[in-house]
Design a protein around this motif. Sequence first.
Motif, PDB file in Angstrom:
ATOM      1  N   VAL A   1      29.704  45.082  -5.587  1.00 19.13           N
ATOM      2  CA  VAL A   1      29.568  44.051  -4.428  1.00 19.13           C
ATOM      3  C   VAL A   1      31.104  44.274  -3.509  1.00 19.13           C
ATOM      4  O   VAL A   1      32.157  44.207  -4.181  1.00 19.13           O
ATOM      5  N   PRO A   2      30.879  44.777  -2.524  1.00 23.56           N
ATOM      6  CA  PRO A   2      31.919  45.113  -1.598  1.00 23.56           C
ATOM      7  C   PRO A   2      32.969  43.787  -1.386  1.00 23.56           C
ATOM      8  O   PRO A   2      32.064  42.565  -1.379  1.00 23.56           O
ATOM      9  N   PHE A   3      34.081  43.675  -1.139  1.00 27.23           N
ATOM     10  CA  PHE A   3      34.680  42.545  -0.685  1.00 27.23           C
ATOM     11  C   PHE A   3      35.988  42.645   0.276  1.00 27.23           C
ATOM     12  O   PHE A   3      36.788  43.636   0.014  1.00 27.23           O
ATOM     13  N   ASP A   4      36.400  41.754   0.854  1.00 25.97           N
ATOM     14  CA  ASP A   4      37.774  41.702   1.737  1.00 25.97           C
ATOM     15  C   ASP A   4      38.681  40.802   0.751  1.00 25.97           C
ATOM     16  O   ASP A   4      38.467  39.895   0.519  1.00 25.97           O
ATOM     17  N   VAL A   5      39.897  41.418   1.186  1.00 20.12           N
ATOM     18  CA  VAL A   5      41.116  40.485   0.568  1.00 20.12           C
ATOM     19  C   VAL A   5      42.200  40.180   1.469  1.00 20.12           C
ATOM     20  O   VAL A   5      42.698  41.044   2.327  1.00 20.12           O
TER      21      VAL A   5
ATOM     22  N   LYS B   1      46.113  36.401  -3.154  1.00 19.59           N
ATOM     23  CA  LYS B   1      45.060  37.131  -2.656  1.00 19.59           C
ATOM     24  C   LYS B   1      43.901  36.380  -2.546  1.00 19.59           C
ATOM     25  O   LYS B   1      43.528  36.076  -3.745  1.00 19.59           O
ATOM     26  N   LEU B   2      43.501  36.069  -1.584  1.00 22.54           N
ATOM     27  CA  LEU B   2      42.133  35.447  -1.419  1.00 22.54           C
ATOM     28  C   LEU B   2      41.039  36.349  -1.121  1.00 22.54           C
ATOM     29  O   LEU B   2      41.014  37.283  -0.233  1.00 22.54           O
ATOM     30  N   MET B   3      39.793  36.056  -1.661  1.00 21.64           N
ATOM     31  CA  MET B   3      38.660  36.735  -1.436  1.00 21.64           C
ATOM     32  C   MET B   3      37.391  35.675  -1.501  1.00 21.64           C
ATOM     33  O   MET B   3      37.520  34.785  -2.182  1.00 21.64           O
ATOM     34  N   SER B   4      36.404  35.929  -0.959  1.00 22.40           N
ATOM     35  CA  SER B   4      35.224  35.172  -1.102  1.00 22.40           C
ATOM     36  C   SER B   4      33.648  36.090  -1.195  1.00 22.40           C
ATOM     37  O   SER B   4      33.854  37.092  -0.674  1.00 22.40           O
ATOM     38  N   PHE B   5      32.793  35.599  -1.995  1.00 24.58           N
ATOM     39  CA  PHE B   5      31.757  36.060  -2.311  1.00 24.58           C
ATOM     40  C   PHE B   5      30.542  35.144  -1.883  1.00 24.58           C
ATOM     41  O   PHE B   5      29.265  35.131  -2.113  1.00 24.58           O
ATOM     42  N   GLY B   6      30.952  34.251  -1.124  1.00 26.10           N
ATOM     43  CA  GLY B   6      29.817  32.986  -0.665  1.00 26.10           C
ATOM     44  C   GLY B   6      29.413  32.300  -1.911  1.00 26.10           C
ATOM     45  O   GLY B   6      28.390  31.512  -1.721  1.00 26.10           O
ATOM     46  N   ASN B   7      30.142  32.065  -2.942  1.00 22.22           N
ATOM     47  CA  ASN B   7      29.774  31.317  -3.906  1.00 22.22           C
ATOM     48  C   ASN B   7      29.690  29.906  -3.519  1.00 22.22           C
ATOM     49  O   ASN B   7      30.725  29.603  -2.602  1.00 22.22           O
ATOM     50  N   GLU B   8      29.134  28.975  -4.304  1.00 22.02           N
ATOM     51  CA  GLU B   8      29.226  27.472  -3.915  1.00 22.02           C
ATOM     52  C   GLU B   8      30.699  27.006  -4.446  1.00 22.02           C
ATOM     53  O   GLU B   8      31.418  27.664  -5.350  1.00 22.02           O
TER      54      GLU B   8
END
Length: 165
Positions: free
Chosen positions: A71-75, A90-97
Amino acid sequence: MKNILLISLLLVVGIGQGQTEFDKSFVSIGVIVSDLDSALDFYTNIIGMKETGGFNVNEEFARKTGLTGGVPFDVKILKLQDDPNATEYKLMSFGNEKNTSETHIQERNGMRYITLFYKSTVEVLNRLKANNVKLLGETPIKLADGRSFILVQDPDGTFIELIGN
């Protein structure tokens, strides 16, 4: 004699610096958040961190490293100050609840809180109040050394200790 003393001191300092296995003198911490924009706003506009950079991790690299299984992601990289030796948050999100609500740090294992040290907590306290961020416990309270201690949570529930004059 002064030159010998100076050379000896420089050798001792140089030897002492080479005695660690670490390449950098800071820690880079990765935090998964439910909403990257909300977290970025909270940490920069309320807490006062600086966004100093960022990067993208593509599908192939994410898979090969074992970070996400593809799964690609932005930091987004945040620091307390724009200094190459400052700790990276470093903040990143995968749209988790969002995580379930917690009241105290002992309710779950893992990284539970960070501590930030301010010269003065007046401005951050004003920003917290202006943005309706709930202060936890009976904070702000005075510590034995006269500094103030404030406890809050970020939008995903990570506890943040704010300490300063």
